[in-house]
Design an enzyme around this catalytic site. Structure first.
Site, PDB file in Angstrom:
ATOM      1  N   ASP A  41       0.751  -1.100   0.050  1.00  0.00           N
ATOM      2  CA  ASP A  41       0.189  -0.083   0.018  1.00  0.00           C
ATOM      3  C   ASP A  41       0.885   1.144   0.036  1.00  0.00           C
ATOM      4  O   ASP A  41       0.372   2.380  -0.005  1.00  0.00           O
ATOM      5  CB  ASP A  41      -1.169  -0.043   1.042  1.00  0.00           C
ATOM      6  CG  ASP A  41      -0.218  -0.071   2.427  1.00  0.00           C
ATOM      7  OD1 ASP A  41       0.951  -0.146   2.570  1.00  0.00           O
ATOM      8  OD2 ASP A  41      -1.119   0.049   3.451  1.00  0.00           O
ATOM      9  N   SER A  42       2.203   0.856  -0.181  1.00  0.00           N
ATOM     10  CA  SER A  42       3.020   2.110  -0.440  1.00  0.00           C
ATOM     11  C   SER A  42       2.714   2.686  -1.651  1.00  0.00           C
ATOM     12  O   SER A  42       3.271   3.885  -2.182  1.00  0.00           O
ATOM     13  CB  SER A  42       4.479   1.898  -0.284  1.00  0.00           C
ATOM     14  OG  SER A  42       4.714   0.577  -1.243  1.00  0.00           O
ATOM     15  N   GLU A 112      -0.806  -5.254   8.966  1.00  0.00           N
ATOM     16  CA  GLU A 112       0.138  -4.563  10.102  1.00  0.00           C
ATOM     17  C   GLU A 112      -0.533  -4.955  11.287  1.00  0.00           C
ATOM     18  O   GLU A 112      -1.572  -4.805  11.543  1.00  0.00           O
ATOM     19  CB  GLU A 112       0.374  -3.228   9.303  1.00  0.00           C
ATOM     20  CG  GLU A 112       0.934  -2.860   8.164  1.00  0.00           C
ATOM     21  CD  GLU A 112       1.089  -1.381   7.998  1.00  0.00           C
ATOM     22  OE1 GLU A 112       0.837  -0.674   8.758  1.00  0.00           O
ATOM     23  OE2 GLU A 112       1.645  -1.054   6.690  1.00  0.00           O
ATOM     24  N   GLU A 180       9.850  -3.787  10.082  1.00  0.00           N
ATOM     25  CA  GLU A 180      10.324  -2.565   9.230  1.00  0.00           C
ATOM     26  C   GLU A 180      10.940  -1.589  10.220  1.00  0.00           C
ATOM     27  O   GLU A 180      10.216  -1.368  11.311  1.00  0.00           O
ATOM     28  CB  GLU A 180       8.948  -2.118   8.803  1.00  0.00           C
ATOM     29  CG  GLU A 180       9.347  -0.719   8.188  1.00  0.00           C
ATOM     30  CD  GLU A 180       8.327  -0.026   7.225  1.00  0.00           C
ATOM     31  OE1 GLU A 180       7.433  -0.739   6.650  1.00  0.00           O
ATOM     32  OE2 GLU A 180       8.377   1.011   6.608  1.00  0.00           O
TER      33      GLU A 180
HETATM   34  O1  KIV Z   1       3.618  -1.182   1.243  1.00  0.00           O
HETATM   35  C1  KIV Z   1       4.719  -1.592   1.501  1.00  0.00           C
HETATM   36  O2  KIV Z   1       5.462  -1.088   0.437  1.00  0.00           O
HETATM   37  C2  KIV Z   1       5.263  -2.284   2.494  1.00  0.00           C
HETATM   38  C3  KIV Z   1       6.713  -2.481   2.585  1.00  0.00           C
HETATM   39  C4  KIV Z   1       7.593  -1.181   2.910  1.00  0.00           C
HETATM   40  C5  KIV Z   1       7.123  -3.675   3.502  1.00  0.00           C
HETATM   41  O3  KIV Z   1       4.656  -2.474   3.560  1.00  0.00           O
END
Ligand code: KIV
Length: 273
Positions: A41-42, A112, A180
């Site tokens: 979700d980045s 998460e 993380e």
């Molecule tokens: O959303 C993402 O890209 C992530 C990674 C940074 C592990 O959760």
């Protein structure tokens, strides 16, 4: 060839995971031979231009994950459940995870946290055949509550909570856990205590695998290199230079040339005059 969960869990080499958000991203990751692709979700930050992951919707994730899957049909694909889609009860979480699996072809979902509520969700999903990757340490979806985007697990309480959270995720059925932005020695201890693989980002070299946001490793955005990443290319600069060169050629009438143009017979054209 897509690797199975047992193969991923017994890999002799560190696991390699990168993020992807679209069809070419999936193609490049698969061609490069990564072990896992994360449709993270980045997406919200690096593709959609939000300043956090909170606005990302389930629809956004499904839309992008479907494109990634078309580009990478033979790579293990994990899709993030976005903020709010697994926090309103086990049934909602189950329904949303099933949608992701059915509509995108994902092999697993990621979520998460390790609160009792999240652990219950992880347990229900995994018991119903949906592989779950956990995520502890810095959790961008709830970073505001964690005091911002900063390293976690440095004090007594934080280190204990991170270790206990990772252990609880494994007990709840997670097949792997992302660590993380935590101190490297804490990540090493967690990796030794867990039997499932840890995948680190900003967590040192002693995790069982590493993940990077592709836009960071490709240098899509200029600016200082992030502490937790390494830039292996400068694609952002290359893209801007290429577009500027194209613009200059168009303005100078140097593009297109005869080679780029289609021809027709004189007599067909003559009839139009
Ligand atoms: O959303 C993402 O890209 C992530 C990674 C940074 C592990 O959760």
């Amino acid at each position: 060839m897509k690797r199975s969960i047992p193969e991923l869990q017994h890999s002799a080499q560190p696991l390699v995971m990168v993020t992807a958000y679209d069809y070419p991203g999936g193609q490049h990751a698969q061609a490069a031979g990564v072990d896992l692709i994360l449709v993270g979700d980045s997406l919200g930050n690096v593709v959609l231009g939000y300043d956090s992951t909170a606005p990302v919707t389930l629809g956004d994730m499904i839309h992008h994950a479907r494109a990634v899957r078309r580009g990478a049909p033979d790579t293990f694909m994990v899709v993030d459940l976005p903020f709010g889609t697994y926090h309103t009860g086990v049934q909602d979480a189950m329904r949303n995870a099933v949608r992701v699996i059915q509509e995108t072809g994902a092999d697993a979902i990621k979520m998460e946290g390790a609160t009792p509520e999240i652990l219950q969700v992880v347990q229900t999903l995994t018991r119903n055949g949906i592989p779950v990757m956990g995520h502890v340490g810095l959790m961008p979806q709830t970073a505001t509550a964690q005091g911002g985007l900063r390293v976690q697990g440095k004090d007594d309480a934080g280190a204990r909570a991170t270790l206990d959270g990772a252990l609880a995720l494994e007990s709840a059925g997670a097949f792997s856990v992302v660590l993380e932005a935590i101190p490297a020695r804490l990540a090493k201890l967690i990796s030794e205590r867990l039997t499932v693989p840890t995948i680190g980002i900003g967590a040192g070299v002693n995790c069982d695998g590493q993940v990077l946001v592709t836009h960071d490793l490709l240098g899509i955005y200029e600016g200082e290199e992030k502490k937790i990443a390494r830039r292996y290319a400068e694609l952002g600069r290359a893209a801007r230079e290429a577009i500027a060169a194209y613009a200059a050629d168009v303005r100078a009438r140097e593009f297109p040339t005869r080679d780029n143009a289609f021809v027709m017979k004189d007599d067909v054209l003559d009839k139009l005059y």
